[in-house]
Design a protein around this motif. Sequence first.
Motif, short mmCIF file in Angstrom:
data_model
loop_
_atom_site.label_atom_id
_atom_site.label_comp_id
_atom_site.label_asym_id
_atom_site.label_seq_id
_atom_site.Cartn_x
_atom_site.Cartn_y
_atom_site.Cartn_z
N ASP A 147 0.81 -1.23 0.00
CA ASP A 147 0.00 0.00 0.00
C ASP A 147 0.84 1.27 0.00
N ASN A 148 2.09 1.17 0.39
CA ASN A 148 2.93 2.37 0.46
C ASN A 148 3.16 2.99 -0.91
N PHE A 149 3.06 2.18 -1.96
CA PHE A 149 3.20 2.75 -3.31
C PHE A 149 2.02 3.67 -3.64
N ARG A 150 0.87 3.37 -3.07
CA ARG A 150 -0.32 4.17 -3.35
C ARG A 150 -0.20 5.58 -2.78
N ILE A 151 0.53 5.71 -1.67
CA ILE A 151 0.61 7.02 -1.04
C ILE A 151 1.79 7.85 -1.54
N LEU A 152 2.65 7.23 -2.35
CA LEU A 152 3.74 7.99 -2.95
C LEU A 152 3.19 9.00 -3.95
N PRO A 153 3.86 10.14 -4.12
CA PRO A 153 3.48 11.05 -5.21
C PRO A 153 3.44 10.31 -6.54
N GLU A 154 2.57 10.73 -7.42
CA GLU A 154 2.33 10.01 -8.67
C GLU A 154 3.59 9.84 -9.51
N SER A 155 4.47 10.84 -9.48
CA SER A 155 5.64 10.80 -10.35
C SER A 155 6.90 11.16 -9.59
N TYR A 156 7.99 10.47 -9.90
CA TYR A 156 9.30 10.78 -9.36
C TYR A 156 9.79 12.09 -9.99
N LEU A 157 10.48 12.93 -9.24
CA LEU A 157 10.87 14.26 -9.69
C LEU A 157 11.47 14.26 -11.09
N PHE A 158 12.49 13.45 -11.30
CA PHE A 158 13.21 13.52 -12.58
C PHE A 158 12.38 12.94 -13.73
N SER A 159 11.45 12.05 -13.40
CA SER A 159 10.52 11.55 -14.42
C SER A 159 9.57 12.66 -14.85
N GLU A 160 9.15 13.48 -13.88
CA GLU A 160 8.26 14.59 -14.19
C GLU A 160 8.97 15.63 -15.05
N VAL A 161 10.22 15.92 -14.73
CA VAL A 161 11.00 16.85 -15.55
C VAL A 161 11.10 16.32 -16.98
N ALA A 162 11.42 15.03 -17.10
CA ALA A 162 11.55 14.43 -18.43
C ALA A 162 10.23 14.49 -19.21
N ALA A 163 9.11 14.28 -18.51
CA ALA A 163 7.81 14.31 -19.17
C ALA A 163 7.50 15.72 -19.69
N ARG A 164 7.78 16.74 -18.88
CA ARG A 164 7.52 18.11 -19.31
C ARG A 164 8.42 18.50 -20.48
N LEU A 165 9.66 18.02 -20.45
CA LEU A 165 10.56 18.29 -21.57
C LEU A 165 10.05 17.63 -22.85
N ARG A 166 9.56 16.42 -22.72
CA ARG A 166 9.04 15.70 -23.88
C ARG A 166 7.86 16.44 -24.50
N HIS A 167 6.94 16.90 -23.65
CA HIS A 167 5.78 17.63 -24.15
C HIS A 167 6.20 18.94 -24.84
N PHE A 168 7.20 19.61 -24.25
CA PHE A 168 7.67 20.87 -24.85
C PHE A 168 8.30 20.61 -26.21
N LYS A 169 9.10 19.57 -26.32
CA LYS A 169 9.76 19.28 -27.59
C LYS A 169 8.77 18.86 -28.67
N GLU A 170 7.71 18.16 -28.25
CA GLU A 170 6.68 17.78 -29.21
C GLU A 170 5.97 19.01 -29.76
N ALA A 171 5.76 20.00 -28.87
CA ALA A 171 5.09 21.23 -29.29
C ALA A 171 6.02 22.19 -30.01
N HIS A 172 7.32 22.08 -29.75
CA HIS A 172 8.31 22.98 -30.34
C HIS A 172 9.49 22.17 -30.89
N PRO A 173 9.27 21.41 -31.95
CA PRO A 173 10.33 20.54 -32.48
C PRO A 173 11.57 21.29 -32.96
N GLU A 174 11.41 22.58 -33.23
CA GLU A 174 12.55 23.37 -33.70
C GLU A 174 13.46 23.82 -32.56
N ALA A 175 13.00 23.71 -31.31
CA ALA A 175 13.76 24.22 -30.17
C ALA A 175 14.97 23.34 -29.86
N ASN A 176 16.10 23.97 -29.63
CA ASN A 176 17.31 23.27 -29.21
C ASN A 176 17.43 23.39 -27.70
#
Length: 416
Positions: free
Chosen positions: A6-35
């Motif tokens: 049950d302890n997994f249920r009470i953990l935050p949904e996403s690990y910090l660095f996974s969340e950073v990676a997810a936001r980066l992925r979404h940004f790159k999908e929306a802005h493929p020209e961005a370096n």
Amino acid sequence: MIKVNDNFRILPESYLFSEVAARLRHFKEAHPEANVIRMDIGDVTRPLVPAAVEAMTEAVKEMSVSETFRGYGPEQGYPFLREPIARIDYQERGIDISADEIFISDGAKSDLGNLGDIFGPGLKVAVADPSYPAYVDANVIDGRGGTLEEGRWSDLIYLDCLPENDFKPSLPKERPDVIILCYPNNPTGASITKAELQEWIDYARREGSLIIYDSAYEAYVTDPSTVRSVYEAEGAKEVAIEVRSFSKTAGFTGMRCGYTVVPEALKGRFADGSEVSLRKLWNRRQCTKFNGASYIVQRGAAALYTEEGRRQVRESVAYYMENAHAIRKALREAGFEVTGGVDSPYVWARRADEPDSWALFGRLLSEAALSCTPGSGFGTLGQGYIRFTGFNSAENTAEAMSRLRKLFSATVETAE
């Protein structure tokens, strides 16, 4: 269906660095020209040092010939690696650590999580705020967290790291069973002197607490007054376990190799009060759940202790520290309050007019195509801060800092 932890249920949904990676992925999908230049995750960019590559190449050849092929190795690690670690990392520095007290692993992160296996239920654990999130999450998974209340776990003891105390917390008012310390610190970049460390060791001896000391960044220490090992403090072998890594020194983030020191003098007690060696328990745990780090990788790690290997590691560390110095300088020029970047590859920063970490992360990403790590992901006291790492290339670091200067220069001009 099977019952799960049950302890997994009470953990935050996403690990910090996974969340950073997810936001980066979404940004790159929306802005493929961005370096996008990544200055967030503490992953190295330089290739493996040549000494390690040569040693591992020879080890691969050994594995291709029946006469030199090796199967299962010792769970504790091969003597050809444990012995130079004991001699060079400790004994040559006047610290009495033997090879039998060193356990080779597949990385510091694994050991920091797995050490919880040897502790009893209901222990009180003290962690810094802010701190590397795996310290907290591992204890929550093991059932030592309690409930999450306003960003903090009810059963953990938090050690406040603030600008007022140079991000080095005071001794806890409530006695913890286990204290997790990290110096040079991730994420704040703060370092600790021998006198400051001695206070923690004396406290642990007095209170019967155990210190888990993460010194993954000790190779980045340049100030002679800064501690590189917990065992530099008198009596530390009686109360401290030290965890180290080859990831940030020799490029082993993808190879996976580190080690943990569990001195013979460390003792614990079973529920009936009988005494037991923690080294014995850790050895039993490793023999049960771990088959040892790869022979090939251990050969590469051993090469780091040759004269040439040590020189190459120093060169790699110096390269990343030059980046950290450049980041520190640029942030200060851009109006940030800054710590770190001196005895650490991490730089911790904030601006009074940017109070929200994720908002500042978003602004840097959207307006400068520059990625950092939001400080609030490291704990409640990280709110308003961002962390930069020196682990990118020198060229990318220079370009990233140029973008940063332009962004905040424009902010000043607009305000005027």
